[in-house]
Structure formats: C-alpha cells, structure tokens
Write a protein that holds these residues in place. Sequence first.
Motif: not given
Length: 210
Positions: A96-103, A114-116, A118-124
């Motif tokens: 799932a984390l890889l899918a976020f990175k690909q997006t 080092n932030e993952l 899928d962190h909501l702040c990163v996605v927003l």
Amino acid sequence: MSTLDPEATAVVYLVASRTLDYPDPRLVSDLPLLRAALSTVPAAHRGELDALLDHLGSVPLVTLAADYVATFDLRRRCCLYLSYYAHGDTRKRGMALLAFKQTFRRGKVELLGNELPDHLCVVLEFAATAHLQQGRRLLLEHRAGLEMLRIALRDSGSPYALALTAVSQTLPPLAGDERDAVARLAAEGPPGEDVGIEPFAPPDLAGARP
C-alpha cells in the motif's frame, strides 16, 4: 458530492494539512496566511477550519504540542497513517505504501525526508499543490480509515476533528459498503491486530458525514 470548486477544495486540503501537522513556531507564524487563504473559500465550507485556526492561535504552543502527542502518538485509534487502518502492520501495508509513492511519482512529486507517503498531511498537501484528482483518489480509496479517524477524534473531544470534518465534507456521502467498512473497522481494528486499535466503540454512523 462537494459543491466546492477545485481551487477552494485545494485550499481546504492545504489548510487541513498544515493544521494536522505537529504544532511548531512556524505553524503559529503561518496562521495569518492560512486565515487569508481560507477566506477565499465559501463561508459555508470553512467554519470548521476557522474554528481550528482560532484554537491553534489561542492556546500556548507548549500545550498544543503536548495535546498533539497525546492525541496522535499515544492513541493508536487516532492514527494519521491512512494505510494502517486498512492493513495494520501486515505485509500488505508495504504494498500500500508503494502504491502511494507511485501515485506521487505520477504527479511528479518525490518525497523528501523520512515521512511515510500515507501520512494524511502528506496526502492532503499532494492533493492541494500537485494533483487534486489523484490526491482525492487516495482519500477515497482509504475513506473508511479517514472516517474512523474523524469519529475517534470527535468522540475524544479533540479539536482536530474539525479538520477531518472539513476534509470529509469535500468527498461524496458514504455509500453502503463504505459505511459497513467503517463499522467493521470500528469493531475489529486493522488486520493483524489481536486486540484491535484500543477497542473501538461502535461508530455513530448517523454522524459519519456527510
């Protein structure tokens, strides 16, 4: 469906991202800028974030920081990592984390630090500043976790629930399957957890926006 135009939606996501991040002196100094940006959003859609900005501007920084840690670092059911709700700490979370990175890469964004992803702040922030459509898709794909976080914050009386409500209001109403997923997550917790996330109480789906 949200009635906000793309520009206003992006502002909501950007302000929510900043207010859900760890409170530091930069956040305090940025509050006037965030208020100015939010003033471009129709009044009917900015009340929650206005109230959260008021809170952040009226509480001492040391108190804000302590509350943030107690809320997001010490309560597993108030997790800002979206894939955790769907996959827990199982191997599937890595995919799932890889899918976020690909997006993000498709949106021409490479994460630093080092932030993952899928962190909501990163996605927003990604949705607000790089690719609104792809960012919204990530939010919708993890809608059950997003709503579970909103409910957990609301039920604990956290002012951060205001940001989650503002984000939720930009998304379509919960469908039947999504409502079931929220209820199941509340009852069972993420996969791989023997005791769930601090056992959830059944969610009040009548208030599970919108």
